[in-house]
Write a protein that holds these residues in place. Structure first.
Motif, mmCIF file in Angstrom:
data_model
loop_
_atom_site.group_PDB
_atom_site.id
_atom_site.type_symbol
_atom_site.label_atom_id
_atom_site.label_comp_id
_atom_site.label_asym_id
_atom_site.label_seq_id
_atom_site.Cartn_x
_atom_site.Cartn_y
_atom_site.Cartn_z
ATOM 1 N N LEU A 1 44.186 42.873 31.549
ATOM 2 C CA LEU A 1 45.042 42.500 32.832
ATOM 3 C C LEU A 1 43.971 42.937 34.056
ATOM 4 O O LEU A 1 43.336 41.946 34.641
ATOM 5 N N ALA A 2 43.022 43.880 33.795
ATOM 6 C CA ALA A 2 42.463 44.176 35.050
ATOM 7 C C ALA A 2 40.682 43.275 34.677
ATOM 8 O O ALA A 2 39.600 42.380 35.295
ATOM 9 N N GLN A 3 40.478 43.008 33.277
ATOM 10 C CA GLN A 3 39.461 41.908 33.131
ATOM 11 C C GLN A 3 39.360 40.627 33.853
ATOM 12 O O GLN A 3 38.221 40.155 33.816
ATOM 13 N N ASN A 4 40.324 40.200 33.175
ATOM 14 C CA ASN A 4 40.729 38.400 33.472
ATOM 15 C C ASN A 4 41.826 37.842 34.471
ATOM 16 O O ASN A 4 41.782 36.779 34.709
ATOM 17 N N GLN A 5 42.244 38.911 35.259
ATOM 18 C CA GLN A 5 42.806 38.442 36.246
ATOM 19 C C GLN A 5 42.971 39.139 37.399
ATOM 20 O O GLN A 5 43.358 39.753 38.090
ATOM 21 N N VAL A 6 41.474 39.317 37.997
ATOM 22 C CA VAL A 6 40.950 39.469 39.031
ATOM 23 C C VAL A 6 41.400 39.720 40.712
ATOM 24 O O VAL A 6 41.917 40.357 40.884
ATOM 25 N N ASN A 7 41.778 38.206 40.489
ATOM 26 C CA ASN A 7 42.448 37.593 42.145
ATOM 27 C C ASN A 7 44.127 37.897 42.489
ATOM 28 O O ASN A 7 44.788 38.289 43.225
ATOM 29 N N THR A 8 44.822 38.395 40.957
ATOM 30 C CA THR A 8 45.685 39.003 40.908
ATOM 31 C C THR A 8 46.466 39.517 40.532
ATOM 32 O O THR A 8 47.448 40.222 40.245
ATOM 33 N N TYR A 9 45.350 40.633 40.021
ATOM 34 C CA TYR A 9 45.776 42.276 39.511
ATOM 35 C C TYR A 9 46.460 43.093 40.701
ATOM 36 O O TYR A 9 46.932 43.507 39.456
ATOM 37 N N HIS A 10 46.114 43.224 41.635
ATOM 38 C CA HIS A 10 47.364 44.167 42.414
ATOM 39 C C HIS A 10 48.301 43.621 42.535
ATOM 40 O O HIS A 10 49.431 44.458 42.919
ATOM 41 N N ARG B 1 57.281 30.921 43.275
ATOM 42 C CA ARG B 1 55.662 31.037 42.427
ATOM 43 C C ARG B 1 54.740 31.555 42.021
ATOM 44 O O ARG B 1 54.504 31.972 41.088
ATOM 45 N N SER B 2 54.791 32.763 43.143
ATOM 46 C CA SER B 2 54.390 34.162 43.010
ATOM 47 C C SER B 2 54.664 34.633 41.362
ATOM 48 O O SER B 2 54.299 35.493 40.897
ATOM 49 N N VAL B 3 56.690 34.695 41.940
ATOM 50 C CA VAL B 3 57.223 35.551 41.043
ATOM 51 C C VAL B 3 57.150 34.504 39.803
ATOM 52 O O VAL B 3 56.799 35.360 38.271
ATOM 53 N N ASP B 4 56.778 34.015 38.882
ATOM 54 C CA ASP B 4 56.846 32.483 38.138
ATOM 55 C C ASP B 4 55.665 33.521 37.426
ATOM 56 O O ASP B 4 55.446 33.338 36.001
ATOM 57 N N GLN B 5 54.638 33.561 38.019
ATOM 58 C CA GLN B 5 53.486 33.181 37.610
ATOM 59 C C GLN B 5 52.440 34.888 37.857
ATOM 60 O O GLN B 5 52.229 35.091 36.511
ATOM 61 N N LEU B 6 53.200 36.007 38.061
ATOM 62 C CA LEU B 6 53.241 36.806 37.915
ATOM 63 C C LEU B 6 53.972 37.840 36.474
ATOM 64 O O LEU B 6 52.958 38.289 36.051
ATOM 65 N N CYS B 7 54.750 36.906 36.391
ATOM 66 C CA CYS B 7 55.934 37.993 35.136
ATOM 67 C C CYS B 7 55.096 36.978 33.772
ATOM 68 O O CYS B 7 55.201 37.474 32.772
ATOM 69 N N GLY B 8 54.844 35.850 34.187
ATOM 70 C CA GLY B 8 54.375 34.949 33.182
ATOM 71 C C GLY B 8 53.075 36.125 32.671
ATOM 72 O O GLY B 8 52.790 36.051 31.550
ATOM 73 N N LEU B 9 52.221 36.282 33.784
ATOM 74 C CA LEU B 9 50.562 36.778 33.472
ATOM 75 C C LEU B 9 50.861 38.368 32.253
ATOM 76 O O LEU B 9 50.668 38.769 31.744
#
Length: 286
Positions: free
Chosen positions: A20-29, A74-82
């Motif tokens: 999560l930290a390495q590949n998802q910098v923009n949405t990590y937090h 959209r954020s909920v869908d994106q974050l859950c998918g991630l």
């Protein structure tokens, strides 16, 4: 209903969090924060890590929004998918949402097969997303990212430039800055506090020593941020009338806790030409 769950001590070093930290910098937090809300919800449900309202019901955006407080569909869908993609969540055949590897977090859960026990510590769900109340330090929510480390370095350097002081490595306390960055505070707010307190305390002998990272960016940082009134811009300390040499030495002496040798060393670092004998005369009587 479960009141407690366990958190592995090495949680953030596990492969899922590293991915999560390495590949998802923009949405990590954002994804990190959402996962903790979902973890607390699973503890409340106390059903093998289930987050959805029932094992036979697919999770919905509305449901996740209510749990996490996120308002953007959209954020909920994106974050859950991630979180599903990196292995921190999973869906059953009905698309009900679960916390992955739930046996790590719930003592009552029975693992499907034998695994080596993981050393854990017990905490309340609410403690996962709140800062530890400690008089001296503020715990980090997760290991500092390269971006956070760089921002913290810049903020401390900026404070040194604004205040005209030098902070040795041991006095930079960049971890304080990182802890507040992880809680949503912006670099501009650190600058505002640096400007405000440098202007307010910089020319006061007794207060000048508190223009330092551990005071401004420590546990009281939130109070200093709230004290700033946006409608009244802060004057940059560089525009303040220069402090007389004697007062500057006296302030430095107090800043060094009345240690003559340390004061002499710091005076040299700040470019002040003075002998120890002259320094003793200047600070005599303080």
């Amino acid at each position: 209903m479960s009141s407690y769950f366990t958190v592995p001590i090495n949680l953030y070093q596990q492969p899922e969090f590293r991915l999560l930290a390495q590949n998802q910098v923009n949405t990590y937090h954002a994804s990190f924060r959402l996962w903790h809300f979902l973890l607390a919800e699973a503890a409340n449900n106390n059903d093998q890590g289930r987050i959805s309202a029932a094992a036979s019901l697919a999770y919905t955006v509305k449901e996740i929004k209510q749990i996490s407080g996120i308002t953007n569909n959209r954020s909920v869908d994106q974050l859950c998918g991630l979180l599903i993609k990196v292995g921190l969540l999973y869906e059953n055949e009905k698309r009900a949402l679960y916390i992955a590897n739930w046996n790590q977090f719930c003592p009552e859960a029975q693992p499907v097969h034998e695994i080596d026990p993981i050393k854990t510590e017990t905490v309340k769900p609410a403690q996962v997303t709140s800062a530890t109340k400690n008089k001296k330090t503020l715990n980090l929510k997760h290991p500092a990212t390269p971006t956070e480390q760089k921002q913290a370095q810049q903020i401390i350097t900026e404070l040194a430039q604004i205040s005209g002081k030098h902070f040795p490595e041991a006095e930079r306390h960049e971890e304080y800055v990182v802890s507040w960055l992880q809680r949503g505070y912006l670099p501009e707010q650190f600058k505002q506090v640096s400007l405000a307190k440098s202007a307010e305390w910089g020319n006061q002998i007794e207060m000048r020593k508190f223009v330092r990272p551990r005071t401004l960016f420590g546990p009281k940082f939130i109070n200093y941020v709230n004290d700033i009134v946006p409608e009244r811009p802060v004057t940059v300390v560089h525009h303040v009338e220069p402090m007389p040499r004697a007062e500057r030495l006296q302030g430095l002496y107090l800043d060094c806790d009345r240690d003559l040798n340390e004061t002499f060393r710091r005076a040299k670092i700040e470019g002040m030409l003075i002998t120890k004998e002259e320094l003793e005369v200047e600070i005599d009587g303080i």
